[in-house]
Design a protein around this motif. Sequence first.
Motif, PDB file in Angstrom:
ATOM      1  N   ASP A   1      -2.635   3.426  -5.971  1.00 60.01           N
ATOM      2  CA  ASP A   1      -2.445   4.488  -4.683  1.00 60.01           C
ATOM      3  C   ASP A   1      -0.748   4.681  -4.707  1.00 60.01           C
ATOM      4  OD1 ASP A   1      -5.138   5.554  -4.226  1.00 60.01           O
ATOM      5  OD2 ASP A   1      -5.263   3.729  -2.235  1.00 60.01           O
TER       6      ASP A   1
ATOM      7  N   SER B   1       0.703  -1.147  -0.109  1.00 57.92           N
ATOM      8  CA  SER B   1      -0.071   0.006  -0.082  1.00 57.92           C
ATOM      9  C   SER B   1       0.878   1.012   0.214  1.00 57.92           C
ATOM     10  CB  SER B   1      -1.243   0.204   1.578  1.00 57.92           C
ATOM     11  OG  SER B   1      -0.062   0.557   2.470  1.00 57.92           O
TER      12      SER B   1
ATOM     13  N   GLU C   1      -3.547  -2.616  -3.815  1.00 54.15           N
ATOM     14  CA  GLU C   1      -3.779  -0.831  -4.232  1.00 54.15           C
ATOM     15  C   GLU C   1      -2.697  -0.336  -5.079  1.00 54.15           C
ATOM     16  OE1 GLU C   1      -3.595   0.263  -0.512  1.00 54.15           O
ATOM     17  OE2 GLU C   1      -5.770  -0.599   0.533  1.00 54.15           O
TER      18      GLU C   1
END
Length: 349
Positions: free
Chosen positions: A140, A102, A137
Motif C-alpha cells: 500500500d 501506512s 503495509e
Amino acid sequence: MKLILQSITVIDPKSPHHLKVVDIYIQDQIIKEIGKKLNVSGAKLIDCKGQYVSIGWLDLNVNFCDPGFETKEDIESGLNAAAKGGFVGVALMPNTQPALKSKSEIEYINNKAKGNAVNIFPIGSLSANREGKDLAEMYDMKLAGALAFSDGTRAVQDAGLMSRALLYAKGIDSFIIAKAEEKSISQNAKMNEGQMSTLLGMKGNPTLAEELMVSRDLFLAEYQNSRIHFSCISSAKSVELIKAAKKKGLQVTADVSVNNLYFDDSALSNFDSNFKLSPPLRTKEDIKALKQGLKDGTIDAICSQHTPEDLEHKQVEFEHASEGMIGLQTAFSLSLMSLEKQMDITEII
C-alpha cells in the motif's frame, strides 16, 4: 527577474558545457541560455569567477520530524534547508510519530511537500510502527509513493523479519534501506569503542556491532536475491564486506554520512553532545577506509543524515543527550573539506 551568472564553471559530465567556464542567463527562475559573454538588457550580473554550478543533488537520508516532532523541524523548514544546501530531492526516513507506516502517512508527506522546488521521497516503515515484529503495509505504501522501506534509526534485530522484508520488497520492485547495528552488542553505548571511550570512561559501541549486521544482511540479501542499501556505514570492515559482496554480484549499495567522513571520535574529548551521533564517530583509520571506499566505488553516495534536535535534547549531560546533528546546509562544504585531497570536485559531486 533576469539574472546572469558570469564566468561560472559547469560540473555535469552529461552536458556539453562540462568543466567549461560560461555565463548562465536565468529568467523567472528558468535557465534560458548558456554561453560566453551573454548580454541581456535589464539583467542583474553576478560575478561567479572561481565558483561552480551543477545539477541539484539527492540526499539519501534526512529526518524532518514531521509528523510528531514539528518543534524540531517540519516539512517546510526541512525542504528550505535542503534547497539552501543545493539539494533538489531528499529521501525522508520514517523516524516520526506516528511512523510512516501506512499509505495515510505517505500521502500526508507527499501532500505537504506538493509544489515545493525540492522533491521529497518518503521511506516507508519496514515493520509496523517500527517495532521490528511484523511487516508493515509495504505494498500500500509503495502504491502511495514510498521510495523504499526501512526502520530508520532502528536496526532490524529479527533476521526472519529482515529476510521476509527483502523477499517482499523484491516482489513489489522496491528495496530495503538498512541500518546496521547489532543492539545486543552496542546497547547503551554512548560513543565509539576505542582509546577515546576508555579515556572518557564511557561505554563504547564497537564497530563489530555494525559489521555483524552488515554481514547478516548481506547473507539474507544473497539468499533472497534482493536489493539492499546500507545507509551511514562507518567502519573499515564494513567497507571490506560490501566491496566483497559487490564483487560477488550482490545487489548491494551503500552511503556514508558526511559526519563520519570528517569528524573522528576525538571530537568528543570535551563531552560535546553536538557530536553524539548514530552511528558514532569512529577513528581516523575508519575515515581513511571510508574515503577509499568512495574513491573506488564501494560506497555509492554521501548523505547528510540531517537529524535536527532541540536544545532540551542536546544541552544536557552527554549521557542523556539525543543522537543527531543537522547537515543539509553544510553537507557539500563538509564533503569538499573531507575529500579534496582524495577526489576532484567532479567526483565529489
